[in-house]
Scaffold this active site. Structure first.
Site, mmCIF file in Angstrom:
data_model
loop_
_atom_site.group_PDB
_atom_site.id
_atom_site.type_symbol
_atom_site.label_atom_id
_atom_site.label_comp_id
_atom_site.label_asym_id
_atom_site.label_seq_id
_atom_site.Cartn_x
_atom_site.Cartn_y
_atom_site.Cartn_z
ATOM 1 C CG LEU A 198 -1.930 -1.089 1.390
ATOM 2 C CD1 LEU A 198 -2.684 -0.928 2.699
ATOM 3 C CD2 LEU A 198 -2.905 -1.108 0.216
ATOM 4 C CG ASP A 199 0.453 4.267 -2.909
ATOM 5 O OD1 ASP A 199 1.301 3.488 -3.373
ATOM 6 O OD2 ASP A 199 -0.454 4.789 -3.583
ATOM 7 C CE LYS A 200 5.215 8.971 4.805
ATOM 8 N NZ LYS A 200 6.197 10.077 4.658
ATOM 9 N NE ARG B 237 -2.221 8.379 -4.843
ATOM 10 C CZ ARG B 237 -0.954 8.580 -4.490
ATOM 11 N NH1 ARG B 237 -0.193 7.549 -4.125
ATOM 12 N NH2 ARG B 237 -0.446 9.799 -4.499
#
Length: 344
Positions: free
Chosen positions: A166-168, A271
């Site tokens: 997962l992205d930060k 996104r």
């Protein structure tokens, strides 16, 4: 040829070493002297490639610098050519100066929100702000470091058992393997699209049209900004096919509350696809979103994770509660917490 196992010593000797490499801190005055043995997997490889397989915590470019600096020996012989071909059974030593990258794969105790765990795998709820894997600018304090501290066996697995990321600034559910067999099985499940991953997102602009929208658009590196991904034309640019399903859960004057289902797992997929249809996520400044409704990070949460346990065969389904910042943003839009739970 007899099978020869690759060996890299785990009992280092500390010695002084004068290294001018930019990757190594100038103030470092100690190095690690390791022994290496070439196995059948490395037979016939270039020296730099063989060492990068035996010493994976260092980059190949850094190892090339060490070779050229005379830090790699084979008996009395100094090996100074990265392209030197190695043979199974050859032994030697390498002097290693610590770098941020090499020290990244160390255990660090941290609180992990583990929602399920058995001897084969675990599922955790990652908070926003936690980097999953060490990388430039984030060599320490990552989820990988926490997993190494949580389970000593994690050090025996590639990436400590992490099979997807997962992205930060994305919160939510992740599955992590605890054995190599489970890791291989989970990777295959994800590749076969047999792991169901659903996200919740707050996006700019009121939704129009059908409540469900299938978005198919290949994703690749944005040629105008290498820090971003973009929907690309595969006839003209490199990329990979990607598909996301968006379901409208609530519409408002400020924007929309969406359930997003991944059918592929490309970098920044939700996104990028949301922005491509005119609905960038709140606070996702990389893709055109703006901080609003109290959101200071991209409004994306990995809400639901479902898959068949690769060992027991049981169906596992997990849901992670919406984090506080997204709840407050929903409330500011007039969508109460109980109301959005009912919608789901």
């Amino acid at each position: 040829m007899n099978q020869q196992k690759s060996i890299i010593s785990t009992d280092p000797v500390i010695e002084d070493f004068d290294d001018a490499s930019e990757e190594a801190p100038e103030e470092a005055s100690q190095v690690e002297l390791r022994a290496w043995t070439i196995g059948t997997d490395e037979h016939g490889l270039r020296l730099d490639r063989a060492l990068s397989a035996l010493v994976p915590e260092f980059s190949r470019s850094y190892l090339q610098q060490l070779i050229e600096a005379g830090a790699v020996t084979q008996g009395a012989l100094t090996l100074r050519k990265p392209a030197h071909k190695v043979r199974a059974g050859e032994r030697g030593q390498i002097e290693l100066r610590p770098t941020p990258q090499s020290q990244a794969f160390l255990p660090e105790a941290m609180a992990l929100d583990i929602v399920y765990e058995d001897e084969h795998l675990l599922v955790l709820n990652k908070p926003a702000g936690l980097v999953v894997h060490p990388a430039p600018g984030n060599w320490r304090g990552t989820l990988l470091n926490g997993l190494l501290a949580h389970d000593v066996k994690a050090a025996q697995l590639p990436r400590a058992g992490i099979v997807h990321r997962l992205d930060k600034d994305t919160s939510g559910l992740m599955v992590v393997a605890r054995t190599r067999a489970t890791m291989d099985a989970l990777v295959k499940l994800i590749a076969a699209r047999e792991v169901s991953r659903q996200y919740l997102a707050l996006a700019h602009q009121p939704w129009s049209g059908p409540a469900r929208r299938e978005v198919e658009g290949a994703i690749g590196r944005d040629p105008r900004n290498r820090l971003r991904m973009a929907v690309v034309d595969l006839q003209r640019q490199p990329g990979k096919p990607a598909k996301t399903t968006f379901d409208l859960l609530h519409n408002g004057e400020q924007g929309c509350w969406l359930r997003c289902t991944l059918h592929t797992g490309r970098t920044h997929q939700i996104r990028v696809h949301a922005a491509s249809i005119g609905h960038p996520l709140l606070a996702d400044t990389l893709y055109g979103g703006m901080p609003t409704a109290g959101m200071l990070r991209q409004a994306l949460h990995a809400w639901r994770l479902a898959f068949i346990h690769p060992v027991s065969g049981r169906e596992l389904v997990f849901q992670a509660d919406v984090p506080q910042d997204m709840r407050e943003a929903l409330a500011s839009w007039g969508v109460g917490y109980n109301a959005h739970q009912a919608v789901l």
